[in-house]
Write a protein that holds these residues in place. Structure first.
Motif, PDB file in Angstrom:
ATOM      1  N   ALA A  64       1.203  -0.970   0.045  1.00 57.59           N
ATOM      2  CA  ALA A  64       0.259   0.248  -0.017  1.00 57.59           C
ATOM      3  C   ALA A  64       0.607   1.170  -0.132  1.00 57.59           C
ATOM      4  CB  ALA A  64      -0.541   0.311   1.241  1.00 57.59           C
ATOM      5  N   ALA A  65       1.494   1.435   0.608  1.00 56.02           N
ATOM      6  CA  ALA A  65       3.034   2.191   0.672  1.00 56.02           C
ATOM      7  C   ALA A  65       3.539   2.340   0.104  1.00 56.02           C
ATOM      8  CB  ALA A  65       3.857   2.229   2.036  1.00 56.02           C
ATOM      9  N   HIS A  66       3.654   1.460  -1.298  1.00 54.74           N
ATOM     10  CA  HIS A  66       4.669   1.717  -2.255  1.00 54.74           C
ATOM     11  C   HIS A  66       3.696   2.224  -3.618  1.00 54.74           C
ATOM     12  CE1 HIS A  66       7.814   0.304  -5.164  1.00 54.74           C
ATOM     13  NE2 HIS A  66       7.125  -0.517  -5.668  1.00 54.74           N
ATOM     14  N   ASP A  67       2.303   1.754  -3.426  1.00 57.14           N
ATOM     15  CA  ASP A  67       1.841   2.083  -4.337  1.00 57.14           C
ATOM     16  C   ASP A  67       1.663   3.654  -4.668  1.00 57.14           C
ATOM     17  OD1 ASP A  67       1.153  -0.216  -5.453  1.00 57.14           O
ATOM     18  OD2 ASP A  67      -0.680  -0.620  -4.347  1.00 57.14           O
ATOM     19  N   ILE A  68       1.607   4.623  -3.151  1.00 55.67           N
ATOM     20  CA  ILE A  68       1.367   5.995  -3.658  1.00 55.67           C
ATOM     21  C   ILE A  68       2.579   6.131  -3.433  1.00 55.67           C
ATOM     22  CG2 ILE A  68       0.922   7.598  -1.736  1.00 55.67           C
ATOM     23  CD1 ILE A  68      -0.629   5.687   0.373  1.00 55.67           C
ATOM     24  N   ARG A  69       3.868   5.780  -3.017  1.00 57.02           N
ATOM     25  CA  ARG A  69       4.781   6.263  -3.717  1.00 57.02           C
ATOM     26  C   ARG A  69       4.956   6.280  -4.997  1.00 57.02           C
ATOM     27  NH1 ARG A  69       6.843   3.153   0.371  1.00 57.02           N
ATOM     28  NH2 ARG A  69       7.747   4.136   3.054  1.00 57.02           N
ATOM     29  N   ARG A  70       4.517   5.110  -6.241  1.00 58.31           N
ATOM     30  CA  ARG A  70       4.905   5.585  -7.230  1.00 58.31           C
ATOM     31  C   ARG A  70       3.368   5.667  -8.192  1.00 58.31           C
ATOM     32  NH1 ARG A  70       3.312   0.876 -10.697  1.00 58.31           N
ATOM     33  NH2 ARG A  70       1.746  -0.427  -9.762  1.00 58.31           N
ATOM     34  N   ALA A  71       2.948   6.639  -7.573  1.00 60.34           N
ATOM     35  CA  ALA A  71       1.863   6.755  -8.129  1.00 60.34           C
ATOM     36  C   ALA A  71       1.452   7.918  -9.416  1.00 60.34           C
ATOM     37  CB  ALA A  71       0.582   7.265  -6.856  1.00 60.34           C
ATOM     38  N   PRO A  72       2.929   8.655  -8.675  1.00 61.42           N
ATOM     39  CA  PRO A  72       3.296   9.634 -10.162  1.00 61.42           C
ATOM     40  C   PRO A  72       3.413   9.527 -11.163  1.00 61.42           C
ATOM     41  CG  PRO A  72       4.175  10.874  -7.515  1.00 61.42           C
ATOM     42  CD  PRO A  72       3.620   9.101  -7.750  1.00 61.42           C
ATOM     43  N   VAL A  73       3.712   8.718 -11.105  1.00 61.93           N
ATOM     44  CA  VAL A  73       3.889   7.522 -12.739  1.00 61.93           C
ATOM     45  C   VAL A  73       2.580   7.817 -13.453  1.00 61.93           C
ATOM     46  CG1 VAL A  73       4.513   5.139 -13.400  1.00 61.93           C
ATOM     47  CG2 VAL A  73       5.665   6.311 -11.969  1.00 61.93           C
ATOM     48  N   PHE A  74       2.249   7.937 -13.075  1.00 61.05           N
ATOM     49  CA  PHE A  74      -0.020   7.442 -13.936  1.00 61.05           C
ATOM     50  C   PHE A  74      -0.724   9.180 -13.835  1.00 61.05           C
ATOM     51  CE2 PHE A  74       1.203   3.465 -11.420  1.00 61.05           C
ATOM     52  CZ  PHE A  74       1.206   2.546 -13.024  1.00 61.05           C
ATOM     53  N   GLY A  75       0.834  10.125 -12.797  1.00 60.09           N
ATOM     54  CA  GLY A  75       0.785  11.126 -12.413  1.00 60.09           C
ATOM     55  C   GLY A  75      -0.830  11.782 -11.626  1.00 60.09           C
ATOM     56  N   VAL A  76      -0.565  10.908 -10.439  1.00 63.59           N
ATOM     57  CA  VAL A  76      -2.002  10.455  -9.849  1.00 63.59           C
ATOM     58  C   VAL A  76      -0.470  11.111  -8.219  1.00 63.59           C
ATOM     59  CG1 VAL A  76      -3.238   9.496  -7.941  1.00 63.59           C
ATOM     60  CG2 VAL A  76      -2.809   8.568 -10.600  1.00 63.59           C
ATOM     61  N   HIS A  77      -1.013  12.090  -7.828  1.00 61.67           N
ATOM     62  CA  HIS A  77       0.016  13.197  -6.349  1.00 61.67           C
ATOM     63  C   HIS A  77      -0.886  12.653  -5.301  1.00 61.67           C
ATOM     64  CE1 HIS A  77       3.152  14.099  -9.233  1.00 61.67           C
ATOM     65  NE2 HIS A  77       2.391  14.482 -10.553  1.00 61.67           N
ATOM     66  N   ALA A  78      -0.083  12.014  -4.362  1.00 63.05           N
ATOM     67  CA  ALA A  78      -0.960  12.198  -3.161  1.00 63.05           C
ATOM     68  C   ALA A  78       0.239  12.599  -2.203  1.00 63.05           C
ATOM     69  CB  ALA A  78      -1.403  10.226  -2.606  1.00 63.05           C
ATOM     70  N   GLU A  79      -0.388  13.807  -1.845  1.00 65.34           N
ATOM     71  CA  GLU A  79       1.065  14.488  -0.862  1.00 65.34           C
ATOM     72  C   GLU A  79       0.535  14.135   1.340  1.00 65.34           C
ATOM     73  OE1 GLU A  79       2.652  16.279  -1.513  1.00 65.34           O
ATOM     74  OE2 GLU A  79       1.570  16.173  -3.968  1.00 65.34           O
ATOM     75  N   GLY A  80       2.418  13.583   1.465  1.00 70.65           N
ATOM     76  CA  GLY A  80       1.720  13.728   2.745  1.00 70.65           C
ATOM     77  C   GLY A  80       1.763  12.234   2.875  1.00 70.65           C
ATOM     78  N   LEU A  81       2.049  11.313   2.932  1.00 68.08           N
ATOM     79  CA  LEU A  81       2.133   9.911   2.826  1.00 68.08           C
ATOM     80  C   LEU A  81       3.048   9.910   4.440  1.00 68.08           C
ATOM     81  CD1 LEU A  81       2.233   6.746   2.101  1.00 68.08           C
ATOM     82  CD2 LEU A  81       4.013   6.946   2.052  1.00 68.08           C
TER      83      LEU A  81
END
Length: 471
Positions: A64-81
């Motif tokens: 779950a943590a890794h998926d959030i970190r690599r989300a920018p590859v798809f243009g998806v940005h989750a701030e403040g993990l």
């Protein structure tokens, strides 16, 4: 079962109430045998309590943590993990306890008098003595005592900062830093999980090949899969000692060095748990490691009324193998002296790294070989996880014998291949089946086509791909 206060008699006595022991007792009772299931704790299976399930729970948090970190590859940005280590470990224990409870419920369903909470040791080929002095006589005995943690001398005396798979899940919070000693399944899975959860991890192993990968390209792919999540120090010997604030780990070989870690995970193997069984009184022939010699097809030890099953026999320390072995051993113990060989299933093992490493079947060096590259595979590329490779082995007629790979979806692809091997299918047989597009399964085609070409077979016309390799 019969007996008095000091003596118990049964047809089959099973020592150990883990996966293999549970299966052995059930199989023997199904044959009409009077059974005893003897265990000092009845705490549930190793898989549920300290193995398969808690490790996958920790891996789920890491993914779950890794998926959030690599989300920018798809243009998806989750701030403040933010990773709440205490909450991560609490969920691991809560869900682990759910699985353990389900296993323990099976003990409550045993017929009255079958479960005996005690340790047992041999006093003869057909006899045991319990801790309270009671004697057990049985027509046949199944040893299903599982495995135990191996802690080499250079890694002893680390106190509560020295962890094993039996203690790591009891940590109240994620460690600040972790040295993992051992690059097998437990070491790799825990190292990658902890690394992805923000723990500074260094993995040490005497070998230069992780996970006992056999094929050099697959071994390289496995190393590439984990090296971003940890520091790797391979081909080295290690020792450790407590220091203020942690554990000092020293290593030598290749390069020499030392570093302090808050904790050390010792994952160098789990030998059979045979200590205290009194095997010297059993009359069994033992190997150089003190493990009884046995027949893989019958699980019988020589011609004695004693059978082995599960991790205790040091053969295939995997849950599905333990369950199968327990059933074979229990059934044969119930019917002793009539013993029936069983056709063992295709070898199958998995390391749940991301991507996973899988190995199925066994192939001779002369086997035909086909390769598939997943570094540009269409579906894997679409999902931002294009990496890894596959090697498939077959006989001269193209009949599938084995495979090894580290690639996206390996835990599912490996099932398809092991099922195909079990059914005696050829590479041509698989290519004749439908492949949906775009899927990870399509990535197997190059390896299957390689085998068909080397076997002098032409691939089916309906499998001529109009798509480029990466599509």
């Amino acid at each position: 079962m019969s007996g008095d206060q000091g003596r118990l008699a049964c047809d089959v006595a099973v020592i150990g109430a883990g996966t293999a022991g549970i299966a052995a007792e059930a199989a023997a009772r199904k044959q009409g045998a009077r059974t005893l299931l003897i265990d000092p704790e009845f705490r549930g299976t190793l898989c549920a309590s300290t193995g398969c399930m808690p490790s996958k729970l920790l891996l789920a948090a890491a993914h779950a943590a890794h998926d959030i970190r690599r989300a920018p590859v798809f243009g998806v940005h989750a701030e403040g993990l933010r990773i709440d280590g205490k909450a991560v470990m609490q969920r691991v224990r809560d869900e682990r306890d759910h699985f353990v409870a389900a296993t323990r419920e099976s003990f409550d369903k045993l017929p009255e008098g079958v479960a005996i909470r005690s340790r047992a040791r041999f006093t003869g080929p057909n006899t045991l003595v319990l801790e309270d002095g009671r004697q057990v006589s049985a027509k046949a005995i199944v040893i299903a005592t599982g495995s135990t943690t191996l802690i080499p001398a250079p890694l002893k005396d680390l106190g509560d900062r020295g962890l094993t798979n039996e203690t790591i899940f009891e940590l109240p919070d994620l460690p600040e830093s972790l040295a993992v000693i051992g690059g097998g399944p437990i070491g790799l899975e825990m190292a990658q999980a902890m690394g992805r959860l923000g723990v500074k991890v260094t993995l040490f192993d005497k070998s230069r090949t992780l996970g006992k990968a056999r094929d050099p390209q697959v071994a390289e792919a496995l190393q590439h899969a984990v090296e971003d999540d940890m520091t790797l120090r391979l081909g080295c010997d290690t020792s450790a000692k407590p220091v203020n604030g942690g554990v000092m780990v020293e290593w030598s070989g290749g390069d020499n060095g030392q570093a302090v870690f808050s904790h050390v995970l010792i994952a160098v193997g789990r030998p059979p748990n045979l200590e205290g069984l009194g095997l010297d009184q059993s009359g069994l022939a033992l190997d150089d490691h003190g493990t009884p010699l046995f027949n893989r097809q019958t699980l019988q030890c020589g011609d004695a009324p004693v059978f082995m099953a599960g991790d205790a026999d040091a053969d295939a320390p995997l849950l599905h193998e333990a369950s199968d072995e327990g059933a074979i051993a229990g059934s044969n113990a119930a019917q002793y002296p009539v013993v029936t060989p069983d056709q063992r299933k295709t070898a199958f093992s998995m390391i749940f790294t991301d991507p996973p490493h899988a190995s199925v079947g066994i192939a001779p060096p002369s086997a035909l070989m086909g390769r598939a590259d997943y570094s540009n595979q269409g579906r894997a590329r679409a999902e931002g996880r294009a990496m890894g490779c596959m090697v498939v082995h077959a006989d001269p007629q193209g009949r599938l014998l084995g495979a090894e790979f580290c690639a996206p979806g390996a835990e599912h692809l490996s099932h398809l291949l092991v099922w195909a091997i079990e059914r005696g299918l050829t590479a041509m047989d698989l290519l004749s089946l439908p492949f949906y597009h775009p899927t990870l399964e399509e990535g197997m085609k190059p390896a299957l086509r390689d085998i068909c070409a080397k076997a002098g077979q032409h691939q089916p016309a309906n499998q001529d791909s109009a798509c480029p390799p990466g599509a």
